[in-house]
Design a protein around this motif. Structure first.
Motif, short mmCIF file in Angstrom:
data_model
loop_
_atom_site.label_atom_id
_atom_site.label_comp_id
_atom_site.label_asym_id
_atom_site.label_seq_id
_atom_site.Cartn_x
_atom_site.Cartn_y
_atom_site.Cartn_z
N PRO A 1 0.83 -1.21 0.00
CA PRO A 1 0.00 0.00 0.00
C PRO A 1 0.86 1.26 0.00
N ASP A 2 0.41 2.26 -0.68
CA ASP A 2 1.09 3.55 -0.72
C ASP A 2 0.51 4.41 0.39
N THR A 3 0.99 4.20 1.61
CA THR A 3 0.43 4.87 2.78
C THR A 3 1.38 5.95 3.31
N PRO A 4 0.83 7.06 3.83
CA PRO A 4 1.67 8.13 4.36
C PRO A 4 2.60 7.69 5.47
N ASP A 5 2.14 6.76 6.33
CA ASP A 5 2.98 6.31 7.44
C ASP A 5 4.27 5.66 6.96
N ASP A 6 4.23 5.06 5.78
CA ASP A 6 5.40 4.35 5.25
C ASP A 6 6.15 5.16 4.20
N GLU A 7 5.81 6.45 4.04
CA GLU A 7 6.37 7.24 2.94
C GLU A 7 7.89 7.28 2.95
N VAL A 8 8.47 7.53 4.12
CA VAL A 8 9.93 7.66 4.20
C VAL A 8 10.60 6.32 3.89
N THR A 9 10.06 5.25 4.46
CA THR A 9 10.62 3.93 4.22
C THR A 9 10.50 3.54 2.75
N LEU A 10 9.33 3.79 2.17
CA LEU A 10 9.13 3.44 0.76
C LEU A 10 10.07 4.23 -0.14
N ARG A 11 10.31 5.48 0.22
CA ARG A 11 11.25 6.29 -0.57
C ARG A 11 12.66 5.71 -0.46
N ALA A 12 13.04 5.28 0.74
CA ALA A 12 14.36 4.69 0.92
C ALA A 12 14.51 3.39 0.15
N LEU A 13 13.41 2.66 0.03
CA LEU A 13 13.43 1.40 -0.72
C LEU A 13 13.44 1.63 -2.23
N GLY A 14 13.13 2.86 -2.64
CA GLY A 14 13.06 3.13 -4.08
C GLY A 14 11.78 2.62 -4.69
N ALA A 15 10.69 2.64 -3.91
CA ALA A 15 9.40 2.15 -4.41
C ALA A 15 8.98 2.92 -5.65
N ARG A 16 8.37 2.20 -6.59
CA ARG A 16 7.89 2.80 -7.83
C ARG A 16 6.37 2.76 -7.88
N PRO A 17 5.74 3.78 -8.48
CA PRO A 17 4.28 3.76 -8.60
C PRO A 17 3.81 2.54 -9.38
N PHE A 18 2.67 2.00 -8.98
CA PHE A 18 2.10 0.86 -9.67
C PHE A 18 0.68 1.14 -10.12
N ALA A 19 -0.17 1.54 -9.20
CA ALA A 19 -1.56 1.90 -9.49
C ALA A 19 -2.02 2.79 -8.35
N GLU A 20 -3.22 3.33 -8.48
CA GLU A 20 -3.76 4.19 -7.43
C GLU A 20 -3.72 3.47 -6.09
#
Length: 311
Positions: free
Chosen positions: A116-135
């Motif tokens: 999930p693209d959740t605000p609580d995980d924003e910093v971690t997801l950015r560090a992981l290099g997460a890429r957009p997939f769908a809404e």
């Protein structure tokens, strides 16, 4: 030790337990408190550099955060005496990318994992290099480690001298070729069939791009595509857009998808999407918890397709 108690040396032990967020209402107040007590104990045991344990997320001192929804869902399905090793394994896995990783792996071990693209995980997801997939969904690179799935930050990929885009292509190819689901069957919801695709591992939802190939023996997905959802990493729901009953299918998929997402574990998205040739278009929906309170708002293009069947 409860969050409002003091340690043996007289210093404050913990801040009060945060209010339970709406997404966590599968836990009652008592279970929510017990969950946070166990969480505090494990954080201390692992000596994690934690800034705060907030409502739905642990915030680490260096700015990263670890979401707690998936963990709480897993704990809710087990008796409290099984929570501690579960919490330990989860926090170790989720914070592994912050430390030196020693297990060897090749580019062919990479997989695509949807989260999930959740605000609580924003910093971690950015560090992981997460890429957009769908809404509401992003994708991360991941590998199997002992008894867990570990997310792989892009810095680790580049440090190995690999081309990042090639690593992503390899991860997607390996996911679609080798993460075959264990079960594909139809579910009758009021005279309309919904196809359920289920896999034991955590990458089933990442195969949505080739869902037409996965369900080919049960149903044909033509040029008008299919209505799909990925409530869990292990599951996909599918209904080919091939007749007027698509409206009934969507109305049935909305509450099912939201309930599965809410219960978890392994939640990905509560949304529905229009799948066509591997691409996903978000379908905004509304659900107030009642049979009458189900609405959806298709794009003009999808609305025209559905209207063509009705006419």
């Amino acid at each position: 030790m409860r969050p409002t108690e003091h340690s043996d040396d007289g210093r404050p032990g913990r801040s009060p337990t945060p209010a339970r967020p709406l997404d966590f209402d599968f836990m009652d107040a008592s279970e929510w408190l017990d969950f946070h007590c166990e969480l505090w104990d494990v954080v201390g045991e692992l000596d994690l550099a934690v800034s705060t344990i907030g409502a739905g997320a642990i915030r680490l001192r260096h700015g990263h955060s670890v979401g707690l929804l998936q963990l709480a869902q897993h704990c809710h399905l087990r008796p409290p005496d099984q929570w501690r090793p579960l919490i330990v394994d989860h926090l170790r896995t989720m914070t592994a990318h912050l430390h030196d990783i020693v297990e060897p792996f090749s580019m062919f071990d990479l997989r695509v994992r949807l989260v999930p693209d959740t605000p609580d995980d924003e910093v971690t997801l950015r560090a992981l290099g997460a890429r957009p997939f769908a809404e509401g969904i992003v994708q991360v690179l991941a590998i199997d480690v002992a008894d867990a799935i570990r997310c792989v930050p892009v810095t680790e990929v580049t440090e190995r001298g690999w081309d990042l885009d090639e690593a992503w292509r390899s991860a997607l190819a390996q996911t679609e070729m080798f993460e075959a689901p264990e079960e594909i069957h139809t579910i009758d919801i009021g005279g309309v069939d919904i196809i359920h695709v289920f896999g034991e591992r955590s990458f089933t939802a990442g195969m949505i791009g080739v869902v037409d190939r996965l369900v080919a023996e049960i149903a044909h997905i033509g040029t008008t595509g299919a209505i799909v959802s990925m409530p869990l990493r292990h599951s996909m729901l599918v209904h080919p857009v091939d007749g007027a009953e698509v409206r009934t299918a969507i109305a049935g998929m909305i509450p099912i998808t939201r309930q599965l997402f809410k219960q978890g574990p392994g939640s990905v998205s509560p949304h529905l999407y229009w799948w066509r040739e591997g691409r996903l278009q978000w379908i905004p929906t509304f659900f107030d918890g009642t049979i009458e309170g189900v609405e959806f708002y298709p794009s003009a293009e999808l609305a025209d397709v559905i209207a063509g069947f009705v006419d």
